[in-house]
Design a protein around this motif. Structure first.
Motif, PDB file in Angstrom:
ATOM      1  N   ARG A  62       0.845  -1.196   0.000  1.00 11.85           N
ATOM      2  CA  ARG A  62       0.000   0.000   0.000  1.00 11.85           C
ATOM      3  C   ARG A  62       0.876   1.239   0.000  1.00 11.85           C
ATOM      4  N   ASP A 105      -3.997  -6.127  -2.200  1.00  9.55           N
ATOM      5  CA  ASP A 105      -3.518  -4.749  -2.204  1.00  9.55           C
ATOM      6  C   ASP A 105      -2.189  -4.633  -2.945  1.00  9.55           C
ATOM      7  N   ASP A 168      -3.123   3.076  -6.328  1.00  8.63           N
ATOM      8  CA  ASP A 168      -3.108   2.399  -5.037  1.00  8.63           C
ATOM      9  C   ASP A 168      -4.377   1.556  -4.972  1.00  8.63           C
ATOM     10  N   THR A 170      -6.809  -1.328  -3.378  1.00 11.01           N
ATOM     11  CA  THR A 170      -7.224  -2.077  -2.194  1.00 11.01           C
ATOM     12  C   THR A 170      -8.263  -3.091  -2.659  1.00 11.01           C
TER      13      THR A 170
END
Length: 182
Positions: A62, A105, A168, A170
């Motif tokens: 992350r 992630d 990024d 998730t």
């Protein structure tokens, strides 16, 4: 800046120092059965970022956006864990179009683009599917996907300047992202 910390259970780490901007956080807790969280705190104990929050076994990467200075981690886990901190992926930013695929992630990039970014995204499985477009300093440019469960759609993000930019991601399940300029 590079640092690695290992431990078992609930722990605070030693200090590390960063310059301002994007920091890559790679964490794993393969035998976790309950919550696994990694919080970044400043030298006064104030929370600055929560890059990892998961339930059950975890392995992922992350982004954290941190101010310059001294920090430490507060890790909550029920098993052995490892957290590595470092700079984001380097190298020359890739031109569009680009395609990325993964599970869980991840931080993808860097890539360069101007104007409107078209993203085609898909996610299989339960849980959240969140994609944040970040600039080179870790600033949030856009949030093109923020959903849960099975998902397939197209989104656009307006970019100001050529970048570089990062994604990024998730996710709990498998995902794909295709990027193109418009």
């Amino acid at each position: 800046m590079a640092a690695e910390f290992t431990g078992t259970g609930h722990q605070s780490t030693g200090d590390f120092t960063t310059s301002a901007g994007l920091t890559l956080v790679t964490a794993s807790c393969p035998a976790c059965r309950l919550a696994f969280t990694v919080t970044v705190l400043d030298s006064e104990g104030r929370a600055e970022d929560l890059p990892v929050t998961a339930f059950g076994p975890y392995e992922g990467t992350r982004a954290a956006t941190l101010p310059p200075g001294t920090h430490y981690l507060k890790v909550d886990a029920d098993s052995a864990w490892t957290v590595r901190l470092g700079p984001p992926p380097g190298g020359a930013p890739a031109d569009l179009p680009q395609a990325y695929a993964g599970r869980g992630d991840r931080l993808e990039g860097p890539f360069t683009a101007t104007g409107t970014l078209r993203l085609e995204g898909s996610h299989t499985g339960a849980g959240h599917f969140i994609v944040r477009v970040l600039d080179a300093d870790g600033g949030l440019v856009d949030l093109p996907f923020n959903t849960a469960g099975e998902h397939r759609s197209t989104a656009t993000s307006r970019l100001h300047g050529p970048g570089p930019y990062y994604l990024d991601v998730t996710a709990l399940g498998a995902w794909t992202l295709r990027l193109a300029g418009e």
